[in-house]
Design a protein around this motif. Structure first.
Motif, mmCIF file in Angstrom:
data_model
loop_
_atom_site.group_PDB
_atom_site.id
_atom_site.type_symbol
_atom_site.label_atom_id
_atom_site.label_comp_id
_atom_site.label_asym_id
_atom_site.label_seq_id
_atom_site.Cartn_x
_atom_site.Cartn_y
_atom_site.Cartn_z
ATOM 1 N N LYS A 1 6.753 57.430 8.122
ATOM 2 C CA LYS A 1 7.696 56.615 7.370
ATOM 3 C C LYS A 1 8.905 57.490 7.036
ATOM 4 O O LYS A 1 8.750 58.564 6.466
ATOM 5 C CB LYS A 1 7.031 56.107 6.097
ATOM 6 C CG LYS A 1 7.880 55.169 5.299
ATOM 7 C CD LYS A 1 7.120 54.669 4.088
ATOM 8 C CE LYS A 1 8.027 53.755 3.282
ATOM 9 N NZ LYS A 1 7.348 53.306 2.066
ATOM 10 N N PRO A 2 10.114 57.078 7.436
ATOM 11 C CA PRO A 2 11.288 57.901 7.154
ATOM 12 C C PRO A 2 11.545 57.996 5.655
ATOM 13 O O PRO A 2 11.325 57.037 4.915
ATOM 14 C CB PRO A 2 12.437 57.182 7.862
ATOM 15 C CG PRO A 2 11.939 55.815 8.142
ATOM 16 C CD PRO A 2 10.440 55.847 8.125
ATOM 17 N N LEU B 1 17.058 58.369 6.126
ATOM 18 C CA LEU B 1 17.820 57.130 6.331
ATOM 19 C C LEU B 1 19.306 57.358 6.069
ATOM 20 O O LEU B 1 20.157 56.834 6.793
ATOM 21 C CB LEU B 1 17.281 56.020 5.441
ATOM 22 C CG LEU B 1 15.866 55.541 5.782
ATOM 23 C CD1 LEU B 1 15.382 54.541 4.738
ATOM 24 C CD2 LEU B 1 15.813 54.933 7.166
ATOM 25 N N ALA B 2 19.625 58.158 5.053
ATOM 26 C CA ALA B 2 21.030 58.433 4.746
ATOM 27 C C ALA B 2 21.680 59.200 5.890
ATOM 28 O O ALA B 2 22.787 58.871 6.320
ATOM 29 C CB ALA B 2 21.144 59.216 3.445
ATOM 30 N N VAL B 3 20.995 60.209 6.397
ATOM 31 C CA VAL B 3 21.529 60.986 7.513
ATOM 32 C C VAL B 3 21.667 60.102 8.740
ATOM 33 O O VAL B 3 22.671 60.160 9.458
ATOM 34 C CB VAL B 3 20.628 62.208 7.816
ATOM 35 C CG1 VAL B 3 21.029 62.887 9.113
ATOM 36 C CG2 VAL B 3 20.679 63.200 6.653
ATOM 37 N N SER B 4 20.685 59.269 8.975
ATOM 38 C CA SER B 4 20.731 58.361 10.118
ATOM 39 C C SER B 4 21.936 57.430 10.035
ATOM 40 O O SER B 4 22.613 57.193 11.041
ATOM 41 C CB SER B 4 19.439 57.552 10.179
ATOM 42 O OG SER B 4 19.472 56.650 11.250
ATOM 43 N N ARG B 5 22.223 56.917 8.849
ATOM 44 C CA ARG B 5 23.382 56.026 8.678
ATOM 45 C C ARG B 5 24.697 56.755 8.951
ATOM 46 O O ARG B 5 25.600 56.213 9.588
ATOM 47 C CB ARG B 5 23.383 55.438 7.273
ATOM 48 C CG ARG B 5 22.315 54.399 7.071
ATOM 49 C CD ARG B 5 22.397 53.781 5.682
ATOM 50 N NE ARG B 5 21.238 52.957 5.433
ATOM 51 C CZ ARG B 5 20.363 53.164 4.453
ATOM 52 N NH1 ARG B 5 20.538 54.150 3.601
ATOM 53 N NH2 ARG B 5 19.329 52.372 4.315
ATOM 54 N N LEU C 1 25.115 59.464 10.843
ATOM 55 C CA LEU C 1 25.197 59.750 12.277
ATOM 56 C C LEU C 1 25.535 58.496 13.076
ATOM 57 O O LEU C 1 26.312 58.554 14.032
ATOM 58 C CB LEU C 1 23.890 60.372 12.769
ATOM 59 C CG LEU C 1 23.585 61.768 12.233
ATOM 60 C CD1 LEU C 1 22.210 62.220 12.710
ATOM 61 C CD2 LEU C 1 24.663 62.760 12.635
ATOM 62 N N HIS C 2 24.978 57.359 12.675
ATOM 63 C CA HIS C 2 25.295 56.102 13.354
ATOM 64 C C HIS C 2 26.772 55.752 13.162
ATOM 65 O O HIS C 2 27.456 55.357 14.112
ATOM 66 C CB HIS C 2 24.411 54.974 12.824
ATOM 67 C CG HIS C 2 24.723 53.648 13.430
ATOM 68 N ND1 HIS C 2 24.371 53.321 14.724
ATOM 69 C CD2 HIS C 2 25.384 52.571 12.933
ATOM 70 C CE1 HIS C 2 24.802 52.107 14.992
ATOM 71 N NE2 HIS C 2 25.417 51.628 13.918
ATOM 72 N N PHE C 3 27.273 55.918 11.937
ATOM 73 C CA PHE C 3 28.687 55.664 11.663
ATOM 74 C C PHE C 3 29.570 56.548 12.548
ATOM 75 O O PHE C 3 30.534 56.075 13.159
ATOM 76 C CB PHE C 3 28.999 55.904 10.188
ATOM 77 C CG PHE C 3 30.470 55.879 9.891
ATOM 78 C CD1 PHE C 3 31.140 54.677 9.759
ATOM 79 C CD2 PHE C 3 31.187 57.059 9.778
ATOM 80 C CE1 PHE C 3 32.507 54.645 9.503
ATOM 81 C CE2 PHE C 3 32.559 57.040 9.522
ATOM 82 C CZ PHE C 3 33.212 55.838 9.387
ATOM 83 N N LEU C 4 29.245 57.834 12.619
ATOM 84 C CA LEU C 4 30.040 58.753 13.444
ATOM 85 C C LEU C 4 29.979 58.370 14.922
ATOM 86 O O LEU C 4 30.997 58.393 15.617
ATOM 87 C CB LEU C 4 29.550 60.192 13.253
ATOM 88 C CG LEU C 4 29.844 60.818 11.898
ATOM 89 C CD1 LEU C 4 29.170 62.177 11.801
ATOM 90 C CD2 LEU C 4 31.335 60.930 11.652
ATOM 91 N N ALA C 5 28.803 58.015 15.390
ATOM 92 C CA ALA C 5 28.656 57.624 16.802
ATOM 93 C C ALA C 5 29.500 56.393 17.113
ATOM 94 O O ALA C 5 30.179 56.340 18.153
ATOM 95 C CB ALA C 5 27.189 57.369 17.118
ATOM 96 N N MET C 6 29.483 55.399 16.223
ATOM 97 C CA MET C 6 30.274 54.192 16.444
ATOM 98 C C MET C 6 31.771 54.495 16.374
ATOM 99 O O MET C 6 32.555 53.973 17.166
ATOM 100 C CB MET C 6 29.912 53.112 15.420
ATOM 101 C CG MET C 6 28.523 52.525 15.591
ATOM 102 S SD MET C 6 28.309 51.638 17.157
ATOM 103 C CE MET C 6 27.556 52.873 18.190
ATOM 104 N N ASP C 7 32.172 55.340 15.447
ATOM 105 C CA ASP C 7 33.579 55.706 15.320
ATOM 106 C C ASP C 7 34.060 56.427 16.580
ATOM 107 O O ASP C 7 35.132 56.125 17.106
ATOM 108 C CB ASP C 7 33.779 56.582 14.083
ATOM 109 C CG ASP C 7 35.246 56.745 13.738
ATOM 110 O OD1 ASP C 7 35.955 55.722 13.660
ATOM 111 O OD2 ASP C 7 35.679 57.893 13.554
ATOM 112 N N ILE C 8 33.253 57.359 17.069
ATOM 113 C CA ILE C 8 33.606 58.073 18.303
ATOM 114 C C ILE C 8 33.678 57.107 19.476
ATOM 115 O O ILE C 8 34.598 57.163 20.298
ATOM 116 C CB ILE C 8 32.598 59.212 18.578
ATOM 117 C CG1 ILE C 8 32.783 60.331 17.547
ATOM 118 C CG2 ILE C 8 32.746 59.742 20.000
ATOM 119 C CD1 ILE C 8 31.682 61.374 17.560
#
Length: 70
Positions: free
Chosen positions: A13-14, A19-23, A25-32
């Motif tokens: 279970k994360p 979860l905060a780090v995942s969010r 990283l997801h934001f950065l990936a989408m921005d890139i």
């Protein structure tokens, strides 16, 4: 969950921190992905400036943060 003395695998279970780090990283990936044209490399002058600011800095990543730092 299967365990032996050397390896443990299964689903975990994360944690809230994961979860905060995942969010982020997801934001950065989408921005890139959506703004790839804005990516810039770090030039040697900026890298030299960064190194001059942190060159003598020592950090122990195993030390716990003090209450003032959290």
């Amino acid at each position: 969950m299967v365990r032996n003395p050397q390896v443990t695998w299964g689903s975990a279970k994360p944690s809230e921190g994961d979860l905060a780090v995942s969010r982020v990283l997801h934001f950065l990936a989408m921005d890139i992905h959506h703004r790839a044209d804005r990516l810039r490399g770090v030039d040697s002058l900026l890298l030299a400036r960064i190194n001059s600011l942190v060159d003598q800095l020592e950090v122990d990543l195993n030390l716990a943060l003090s209450e003032d730092d959290e």
